[in-house]
Design a protein around this motif. Structure first.
Motif, PDB file in Angstrom:
ATOM      1  N   ALA A  69       0.830  -1.211   0.000  1.00  0.00           N
ATOM      2  CA  ALA A  69       0.000   0.000   0.000  1.00  0.00           C
ATOM      3  C   ALA A  69       0.862   1.258   0.000  1.00  0.00           C
ATOM      4  O   ALA A  69       0.504   2.259  -0.624  1.00  0.00           O
ATOM      5  N   ARG A  70       1.989   1.222   0.670  1.00  0.00           N
ATOM      6  CA  ARG A  70       2.885   2.391   0.644  1.00  0.00           C
ATOM      7  C   ARG A  70       3.384   2.680  -0.768  1.00  0.00           C
ATOM      8  O   ARG A  70       3.672   3.828  -1.114  1.00  0.00           O
ATOM      9  N   LEU A  71       3.453   1.641  -1.588  1.00  0.00           N
ATOM     10  CA  LEU A  71       3.920   1.816  -2.962  1.00  0.00           C
ATOM     11  C   LEU A  71       2.863   2.460  -3.862  1.00  0.00           C
ATOM     12  O   LEU A  71       3.153   2.819  -4.996  1.00  0.00           O
ATOM     13  N   LEU A  72       1.646   2.635  -3.350  1.00  0.00           N
ATOM     14  CA  LEU A  72       0.620   3.366  -4.100  1.00  0.00           C
ATOM     15  C   LEU A  72       1.033   4.824  -4.280  1.00  0.00           C
ATOM     16  O   LEU A  72       0.485   5.517  -5.135  1.00  0.00           O
ATOM     17  N   GLU A  73       1.998   5.275  -3.492  1.00  0.00           N
ATOM     18  CA  GLU A  73       2.496   6.654  -3.596  1.00  0.00           C
ATOM     19  C   GLU A  73       3.856   6.727  -4.270  1.00  0.00           C
ATOM     20  O   GLU A  73       4.504   7.776  -4.266  1.00  0.00           O
ATOM     21  N   ASP A  74       4.298   5.628  -4.857  1.00  0.00           N
ATOM     22  CA  ASP A  74       5.600   5.591  -5.510  1.00  0.00           C
ATOM     23  C   ASP A  74       5.643   6.619  -6.650  1.00  0.00           C
ATOM     24  O   ASP A  74       4.639   6.838  -7.321  1.00  0.00           O
ATOM     25  N   PRO A  75       6.804   7.246  -6.873  1.00  0.00           N
ATOM     26  CA  PRO A  75       6.878   8.216  -7.963  1.00  0.00           C
ATOM     27  C   PRO A  75       6.719   7.608  -9.361  1.00  0.00           C
ATOM     28  O   PRO A  75       6.327   8.302 -10.292  1.00  0.00           O
ATOM     29  N   LEU A  85      -3.032  -3.241  -8.592  1.00  0.00           N
ATOM     30  CA  LEU A  85      -3.466  -4.579  -8.983  1.00  0.00           C
ATOM     31  C   LEU A  85      -3.301  -5.568  -7.831  1.00  0.00           C
ATOM     32  O   LEU A  85      -4.157  -6.428  -7.601  1.00  0.00           O
ATOM     33  N   ALA A  86      -2.200  -5.431  -7.096  1.00  0.00           N
ATOM     34  CA  ALA A  86      -1.969  -6.310  -5.948  1.00  0.00           C
ATOM     35  C   ALA A  86      -3.025  -6.093  -4.866  1.00  0.00           C
ATOM     36  O   ALA A  86      -3.514  -7.052  -4.267  1.00  0.00           O
ATOM     37  N   MET A  87      -3.395  -4.842  -4.617  1.00  0.00           N
ATOM     38  CA  MET A  87      -4.431  -4.572  -3.618  1.00  0.00           C
ATOM     39  C   MET A  87      -5.730  -5.283  -3.996  1.00  0.00           C
ATOM     40  O   MET A  87      -6.405  -5.863  -3.143  1.00  0.00           O
ATOM     41  N   TYR A  95      -7.670  -0.860   2.410  1.00  0.00           N
ATOM     42  CA  TYR A  95      -6.871   0.172   1.740  1.00  0.00           C
ATOM     43  C   TYR A  95      -7.660   0.875   0.632  1.00  0.00           C
ATOM     44  O   TYR A  95      -7.078   1.577  -0.185  1.00  0.00           O
ATOM     45  N   ALA A  96      -8.978   0.707   0.621  1.00  0.00           N
ATOM     46  CA  ALA A  96      -9.812   1.349  -0.405  1.00  0.00           C
ATOM     47  C   ALA A  96      -9.615   2.864  -0.465  1.00  0.00           C
ATOM     48  O   ALA A  96      -9.545   3.423  -1.566  1.00  0.00           O
ATOM     49  N   PRO A  97      -9.505   3.574   0.667  1.00  0.00           N
ATOM     50  CA  PRO A  97      -9.288   5.031   0.549  1.00  0.00           C
ATOM     51  C   PRO A  97      -7.981   5.369  -0.179  1.00  0.00           C
ATOM     52  O   PRO A  97      -7.946   6.310  -0.987  1.00  0.00           O
ATOM     53  N   GLU A  98      -6.930   4.612   0.078  1.00  0.00           N
ATOM     54  CA  GLU A  98      -5.654   4.857  -0.601  1.00  0.00           C
ATOM     55  C   GLU A  98      -5.763   4.521  -2.086  1.00  0.00           C
ATOM     56  O   GLU A  98      -5.218   5.227  -2.938  1.00  0.00           O
TER      57      GLU A  98
END
Length: 181
Positions: A69-75, A85-87, A95-98
């Motif tokens: 989930a932290r990688l949802l903010e990856d550059p 896709l993994a989520m 983690y729906a809000p993210e």
């Protein structure tokens, strides 16, 4: 070869061998190799990270959802897309809000995947954000939006979905017909 045999190559000093090993474990790894795959989530190489993300998702390693989930903010958009896709594959509804934040991502592929994953997760509340994609110029985006609204049972958007029954794209029309059933 067993995944244990393949996993041993992660210790090879040659980064190319390590990269091929991570890619192989993405497809042939066993649950036991998840911790070793997870160590590549923070790697600087995009291929290492994306293969580790997909491998962990394929293994159903939901305990790594916080790191993914932290990688949802990856550059890099490829990593954000892989994490989305993994989520979805992990069914990480918490983690729906993210995930939903990426409905506004600057990259079109990431936005499209975010629409798909929000629908896949089945978390209500994001239907208005998804419905705005029904007018997208790209047929694949309209298709994913109609499908997501159908997956969410968003009856309040029946009128908008009905308009998609005459969409120029056959897949969109079929998705609309299915969503309205």
């Amino acid at each position: 070869p067993s995944s244990g045999d393949i996993e041993g190559f992660l210790d090879d000093p040659d980064p190319k061998v390590q990269a091929r090993t991570v890619a192989a474990l993405r497809f042939y790894g066993s649950r036991e190799c998840a911790p070793r795959l997870a160590r590549f989530l923070g790697d600087s190489d995009i291929d290492f990270r994306s293969n580790a993300i997909f491998g962990l998702a394929r293994l159903g390693a939901k305990e790594y959802a916080p790191e993914i989930a932290r990688l949802l903010e990856d550059p890099h958009w490829v990593i954000r897309n892989a994490a989305l896709l993994a989520m979805g594959d992990l069914g990480a509804r918490e983690y729906a809000p993210e995930v939903a934040k990426l409905l506004g991502d600057p990259n079109g592929d990431v936005r499209n995947t975010a629409v798909q994953v929000v629908g896949q997760l089945g978390v209500r509340g994001y239907e208005p954000d998804i419905a705005r994609f029904l007018d997208d110029p790209k047929g694949n985006v309209r298709y994913v939006a109609v499908k997501a609204l159908g997956d969410l049972g968003a009856r309040e958007f029946s009128a908008e979905i009905t308009k998609c029954l005459v969409d120029p794209d056959l897949d969109v029309r079929n998705a609309a017909a299915e969503a309205l059933q």
